[in-house]
Structures are given as structure tokens and as C-alpha cells.
Write a protein that holds these residues in place. Sequence first.
Motif, short mmCIF file in Angstrom:
data_model
loop_
_atom_site.label_atom_id
_atom_site.label_comp_id
_atom_site.label_asym_id
_atom_site.label_seq_id
_atom_site.Cartn_x
_atom_site.Cartn_y
_atom_site.Cartn_z
N SER A 41 -10.03 4.86 -19.16
CA SER A 41 -11.28 5.50 -19.68
C SER A 41 -10.94 5.62 -21.29
O SER A 41 -11.90 5.34 -22.03
N GLU A 42 -9.84 5.86 -21.63
CA GLU A 42 -9.54 5.65 -23.15
C GLU A 42 -9.78 4.45 -23.89
O GLU A 42 -10.50 4.28 -24.87
N VAL A 43 -9.37 3.35 -23.10
CA VAL A 43 -9.83 1.90 -23.66
C VAL A 43 -11.14 1.76 -23.72
O VAL A 43 -11.99 1.30 -24.55
N LEU A 44 -11.83 2.25 -22.66
CA LEU A 44 -13.42 2.01 -22.62
C LEU A 44 -13.99 2.73 -23.94
O LEU A 44 -15.03 2.41 -24.37
N ASP A 45 -13.59 3.93 -23.97
CA ASP A 45 -14.03 4.82 -25.10
C ASP A 45 -13.78 4.07 -26.52
O ASP A 45 -14.73 3.83 -27.24
N GLU A 46 -12.77 3.49 -26.78
CA GLU A 46 -12.41 2.43 -27.85
C GLU A 46 -13.35 1.33 -28.08
O GLU A 46 -13.82 0.99 -29.15
N LEU A 47 -13.48 0.90 -26.64
CA LEU A 47 -14.43 -0.51 -26.70
C LEU A 47 -15.75 -0.06 -27.22
O LEU A 47 -16.55 -0.63 -27.73
N TYR A 48 -16.39 1.12 -26.63
CA TYR A 48 -17.66 1.54 -27.05
C TYR A 48 -17.66 2.08 -28.34
O TYR A 48 -18.40 1.45 -29.16
N TYR A 110 -2.77 -8.71 -31.65
CA TYR A 110 -2.84 -7.55 -32.31
C TYR A 110 -1.43 -7.36 -33.10
O TYR A 110 -1.02 -6.90 -34.05
N GLN A 111 -0.17 -7.69 -32.07
CA GLN A 111 1.16 -7.30 -32.63
C GLN A 111 1.70 -8.33 -33.46
O GLN A 111 2.40 -7.89 -34.20
N ILE A 112 1.22 -9.39 -33.41
CA ILE A 112 1.98 -10.51 -34.32
C ILE A 112 0.92 -11.06 -35.06
O ILE A 112 -0.21 -11.80 -34.93
N HIS A 174 -8.89 1.59 -33.80
CA HIS A 174 -9.76 1.45 -32.61
C HIS A 174 -8.87 0.20 -31.93
O HIS A 174 -8.56 0.40 -30.73
N LEU A 175 -8.62 -0.84 -32.71
CA LEU A 175 -7.94 -1.75 -32.00
C LEU A 175 -6.47 -1.51 -31.55
O LEU A 175 -6.03 -1.63 -30.64
N GLN A 176 -5.78 -0.90 -32.41
CA GLN A 176 -4.43 -0.16 -31.94
C GLN A 176 -4.49 0.70 -30.73
O GLN A 176 -3.56 0.37 -29.85
N LYS A 177 -5.55 1.68 -30.55
CA LYS A 177 -5.52 2.39 -29.61
C LYS A 177 -5.84 1.58 -28.24
O LYS A 177 -5.46 1.88 -27.21
N ILE A 178 -6.89 0.33 -28.40
CA ILE A 178 -7.23 -0.34 -27.24
C ILE A 178 -5.80 -1.00 -26.78
O ILE A 178 -5.60 -1.07 -25.58
N CYS A 179 -5.20 -1.50 -27.55
CA CYS A 179 -3.93 -2.37 -27.42
C CYS A 179 -2.65 -1.53 -26.93
O CYS A 179 -2.12 -1.97 -25.83
N GLU A 180 -2.67 -0.53 -27.41
CA GLU A 180 -1.66 0.58 -26.82
C GLU A 180 -2.32 0.99 -25.27
O GLU A 180 -1.31 1.08 -24.36
N GLY A 181 -3.50 1.08 -24.83
CA GLY A 181 -4.03 1.42 -23.77
C GLY A 181 -3.59 0.17 -22.76
O GLY A 181 -3.32 0.52 -21.59
N ILE A 182 -4.04 -1.05 -23.14
CA ILE A 182 -3.81 -2.18 -22.43
C ILE A 182 -2.58 -2.41 -22.15
O ILE A 182 -2.25 -2.64 -21.07
N ASN A 183 -1.64 -2.05 -23.09
CA ASN A 183 -0.01 -2.24 -22.94
C ASN A 183 0.41 -1.10 -21.67
O ASN A 183 1.06 -1.33 -20.70
#
Length: 191
Positions: A41-48, A110-112, A174-183
Motif C-alpha cells: 500500500s505504501e509503494v502504491l501511494d508513492e507510485l500515485y 536506484y542504489q547504484i 518518492h523513489l527512495q520510499k518506493i525502493c525501500e518498500g520493494i526491498n
Amino acid sequence: VSPDNMDTFSTKNLALQAQKKLMSKMATKTMANMFIDDTSSEVLDELYRVTKEFTRNRKEAQKIIKNLIKTVVKLGVLYRNNQFNSEEMALVERFRKKVHTLAMTAVSFYQIEFTFDRRVMAGILSECCDILHQAINRHLTAKSHSRVNHVFNHFSNGEFLAALYGPSEVYRPHLQKICEGINKMLDEGNL
């Protein structure tokens, strides 16, 4: 009603149709929270948020995420109700693995620093879209297929990807939060 016509009536199919229809009508954020975990849900929020920023259109961003949620929920309904034949199950498994690759690639880019390649991301997204269409082909309507296209066309758009992974401070948090969520989803085995 002849006995032959009775054979075509299936309560299981009717229930499945009703479930898919219900899911399509109820794909709101509140309903999504019943079917999607907090991290997703958090990832979807950031994608939004990044979609809204990129499109500069709140309604369009909402529609893209709503279509994404509808697609995920319908795919889940089909899967949980064992609606896929063996060929389709192989496609679903291929789709799952491709989404896993997409997630790993997104986080890696994102990380590299300086590794991002929009063609690679767009290519993986396009493959995901093609595989998904094949898997759901006999189960979902043309409208559902157009929703799949709407979602994947947006997220595989090279300009969107370049903006998302670019140096702009607008997208970076936003990308940071998306990637943290994906991780986290990868760590928990949810992707």
C-alpha cells in the motif's frame, strides 16, 4: 429449461464472475487495504504521488493506480480460485519471475548511481505486460486488457522513467520510499 442447458449453468463460474465484478467496482484505496499489505500500500501511494507529479493530473494518476489495483486483485482472484490451466499457470509463474526481476532492477538502478537505463526498465515492463495479457486472455474482458495497457504504458514511458530516476529532488524521496518498500517486499518474499 432442457437438461442440456442446465449443464452450462455453473454456480462456481457465476460466483467467480460476481467476485471479479465486485472487485472491479470496489477497487478503492480502502478496499485495496483489505487485499494488499501495508508495505504494498505504501509503494502504491508513492507510485500515485510520482504519477501525479509527472502527469500533473490528479484524476489520471488515480485512474492509473486504480487500474493497477483492479488488475492485481483480479489476478489474485483468478489464482486463488484455480482458474488457470497448466499453460496459463506457466505464464503466471513467468510473470511472477519477471516482476521479481523488475523489482530487483528497479532497486539496483536506484542504489547504484549512473546505472539507470530507461530502455532496460521499459523492456522488462513491456515483457511483463505481454506475459500478463497471455495469462489472463481467456479470463478477463477487453476492458480489463485495456486497463493492463493503461498501467504498463504509463510505467514504461521513457520520459516518466527518466524523470523518476533523474536527479530531480521532486522525485528522489518518492523513489527512495518506493525502493525501500520493494526491498522489504523482496525480503519478505512478496515479490
